[in-house]
Design a protein around this motif. Structure first.
Motif, PDB file in Angstrom:
ATOM      1  N   ARG A   1       0.845  -1.186   0.000  1.00 60.13           N
ATOM      2  CA  ARG A   1       0.000   0.000   0.000  1.00 60.13           C
ATOM      3  C   ARG A   1       0.882   1.237   0.000  1.00 60.13           C
ATOM      4  O   ARG A   1       2.026   1.194   0.448  1.00 60.13           O
ATOM      5  CB  ARG A   1      -0.957   0.000   1.188  1.00 60.13           C
TER       6      ARG A   1
ATOM      7  N   TYR B   1      -0.878   5.215   4.788  1.00 61.02           N
ATOM      8  CA  TYR B   1      -1.558   4.632   5.936  1.00 61.02           C
ATOM      9  C   TYR B   1      -3.043   4.429   5.652  1.00 61.02           C
ATOM     10  O   TYR B   1      -3.625   5.079   4.781  1.00 61.02           O
ATOM     11  CB  TYR B   1      -1.367   5.523   7.167  1.00 61.02           C
ATOM     12  N   GLN B   2      -3.658   3.552   6.440  1.00 59.77           N
ATOM     13  CA  GLN B   2      -5.036   3.173   6.169  1.00 59.77           C
ATOM     14  C   GLN B   2      -5.994   4.345   6.282  1.00 59.77           C
ATOM     15  O   GLN B   2      -6.951   4.447   5.508  1.00 59.77           O
ATOM     16  CB  GLN B   2      -5.471   2.066   7.151  1.00 59.77           C
ATOM     17  N   ASN B   3      -5.765   5.262   7.251  1.00 63.27           N
ATOM     18  CA  ASN B   3      -6.677   6.395   7.386  1.00 63.27           C
ATOM     19  C   ASN B   3      -6.657   7.294   6.152  1.00 63.27           C
ATOM     20  O   ASN B   3      -7.676   7.881   5.775  1.00 63.27           O
ATOM     21  CB  ASN B   3      -6.349   7.210   8.644  1.00 63.27           C
TER      22      ASN B   3
ATOM     23  N   ILE C   1      -5.882   6.101   3.087  1.00 64.00           N
ATOM     24  CA  ILE C   1      -6.505   5.269   2.053  1.00 64.00           C
ATOM     25  C   ILE C   1      -8.020   5.353   2.136  1.00 64.00           C
ATOM     26  O   ILE C   1      -8.717   5.428   1.113  1.00 64.00           O
ATOM     27  CB  ILE C   1      -6.034   3.802   2.195  1.00 64.00           C
ATOM     28  N   ASP C   2      -8.554   5.368   3.346  1.00 62.46           N
ATOM     29  CA  ASP C   2     -10.007   5.455   3.522  1.00 62.46           C
ATOM     30  C   ASP C   2     -10.563   6.741   2.925  1.00 62.46           C
ATOM     31  O   ASP C   2     -11.719   6.785   2.489  1.00 62.46           O
ATOM     32  CB  ASP C   2     -10.355   5.395   5.011  1.00 62.46           C
ATOM     33  N   ARG C   3      -9.774   7.799   2.907  1.00 64.27           N
ATOM     34  CA  ARG C   3     -10.239   9.080   2.370  1.00 64.27           C
ATOM     35  C   ARG C   3      -9.991   9.226   0.870  1.00 64.27           C
ATOM     36  O   ARG C   3     -10.851   9.697   0.127  1.00 64.27           O
ATOM     37  CB  ARG C   3      -9.551  10.230   3.095  1.00 64.27           C
TER      38      ARG C   3
ATOM     39  N   GLY D   1      -8.156   6.813  -1.237  1.00 64.02           N
ATOM     40  CA  GLY D   1      -7.760   5.643  -1.982  1.00 64.02           C
ATOM     41  C   GLY D   1      -6.280   5.352  -1.793  1.00 64.02           C
ATOM     42  O   GLY D   1      -5.533   6.131  -1.194  1.00 64.02           O
ATOM     43  N   ASP D   2      -5.848   4.223  -2.307  1.00 68.43           N
ATOM     44  CA  ASP D   2      -4.461   3.789  -2.127  1.00 68.43           C
ATOM     45  C   ASP D   2      -3.560   4.481  -3.150  1.00 68.43           C
ATOM     46  O   ASP D   2      -3.292   3.969  -4.237  1.00 68.43           O
ATOM     47  CB  ASP D   2      -4.362   2.267  -2.281  1.00 68.43           C
TER      48      ASP D   2
ATOM     49  N   ASP E   1      -7.160  12.665  10.391  1.00 70.63           N
ATOM     50  CA  ASP E   1      -7.724  11.608  11.244  1.00 70.63           C
ATOM     51  C   ASP E   1      -6.775  11.145  12.338  1.00 70.63           C
ATOM     52  O   ASP E   1      -6.813   9.981  12.746  1.00 70.63           O
ATOM     53  CB  ASP E   1      -8.158  10.411  10.391  1.00 70.63           C
TER      54      ASP E   1
ATOM     55  N   ASP F   1     -17.227  17.737   8.430  1.00 64.47           N
ATOM     56  CA  ASP F   1     -16.015  16.916   8.541  1.00 64.47           C
ATOM     57  C   ASP F   1     -14.882  17.856   8.937  1.00 64.47           C
ATOM     58  O   ASP F   1     -14.490  18.715   8.156  1.00 64.47           O
ATOM     59  CB  ASP F   1     -15.694  16.247   7.202  1.00 64.47           C
TER      60      ASP F   1
END
Length: 316
Positions: free
Chosen positions: A14, A17-19, A21-23, A25-26, A38, A69
């Motif tokens: 990847r 970081y995952q946070n 990616i959640d926003r 994408g990778d 986040d 947000d």
């Protein structure tokens, strides 16, 4: 025996970081995004604040100004710790060099008497204003919801201490290396009639419960104080034989320009928020109406003293 060297590219599983990616994408992210988005905790708190049981440790209800947000707002300067420290270190290093030049020639102490009076009775006492504004920014750093907001307030708090230090150092240079001017400036801040509207205003702002309103109330003063006392007097100082003041004031003018960048962007985000924009606009109008009028009075009292000392030069 022969060896053959080969290169093999190992693709990361990847990009970030995952946070992030959640926003988004990778995909590759900036350091600012990774250090900001986040980051602040949102759940699994161990306890509530003992002084206000209906709030969480991090809670958007600490202010009536809301964002759907909180991370829809980002600092246009893209400041996280490293670039902020690098930028401010360079600013204060340049200020130190300028001040060393001024001190070697005792230029502040050699200014014309009207300018010396302005420095002693108006400018140097403003170090206490910066100290009060720093406490207001600290409140924002603690209670703002979302790292993109709280870190801007944190940096502003450090900036305010830096501003107070620059004014203090100029005051020491003005006193030819002694703290006499600083002592006099504190007495002026505590008892000078022209400074009491500003002092009273800052002390009332310091105890506002709403962190965002506190920041905006201080900004209402800044928007009136900085253009007049620093940028506004710059040309007058050059033309009036007080070039040393111009050399000192340019750094505070530079800081104010930078401060406006993140605050203006934040106000725009509040107004443009899809869910809270209309309510935010009403709150912003109230804050400007309530605190702006008092800021006019406080800065007006200082301006009157400056004009009394400098006469027509202060109007330039």
């Amino acid at each position: 025996m022969q060896y053959e060297l080969r290169y093999k590219v190992i693709e990361p599983k990847r990009q970030t970081y995952q946070n992030i990616i959640d926003r988004f994408g990778d995909q590759p992210a900036t350091r600012y995004q990774e250090a900001t988005l986040d980051i602040e905790p949102r759940e699994n708190f161990h306890y509530r604040p003992t002084w206000i049981q209906d709030r969480e440790l991090y809670d958007e209800k600490y202010s009536t100004l809301r964002l759907t947000d909180p991370y829809s707002y980002t600092d246009p300067r893209q400041f996280y710790y490293t670039p902020y420290v690098t930028n401010r270190a360079a600013l204060h290093d340049e200020f130190g060099k300028t001040l060393a030049y001024v001190e070697e020639r005792d230029l502040l102490a050699k200014m014309p008497e009207p300018w010396r009076a302005v420095m002693a009775s108006v400018i140097v006492p403003l170090r206490h204003y910066e100290s009060g504004a720093q406490l207001v920014s600290v409140t924002g750093a603690r209670f703002a919801y979302g790292t993109s907001l709280s870190q801007c307030a944190s940096f502003a708090a450090f900036d305010r201490i830096g501003n107070a230090q620059m004014i203090s150092r100029a005051g020491i240079a003005f006193g030819s290396g002694t703290a006499d001017v600083l002592t006099t400036a504190k007495e002026e801040w505590m008892n000078g009639e022209h400074l009491q509207p500003l002092r009273r205003l800052v002390e009332e702002i310091m105890v506002i419960d709403d962190w965002a309103e506190g920041l905006l109330a201080i900004d209402a003063i800044d928007r009136r104080l900085y253009p007049v006392m620093y940028h506004g007097l710059d040309e007058a100082a050059l033309m009036g034989g007080a070039g040393a003041y111009s050399l000192f004031a340019q750094y505070l003018t530079t800081w104010f320009t930078d401060q406006r960048k993140w605050l203006d962007a934040l106000i725009k985000a509040w107004v443009g928020d899809p869910e809270h924009g209309e309510a935010n606009t009403a709150v912003l109008d109230r804050i400007e109406s309530e605190w702006g009028a008092r800021a006019d009075e406080a800065v007006g009292a200082l301006t009157a003293v400056v004009r009394g000392h400098l006469g027509e030069a202060a109007e330039a």
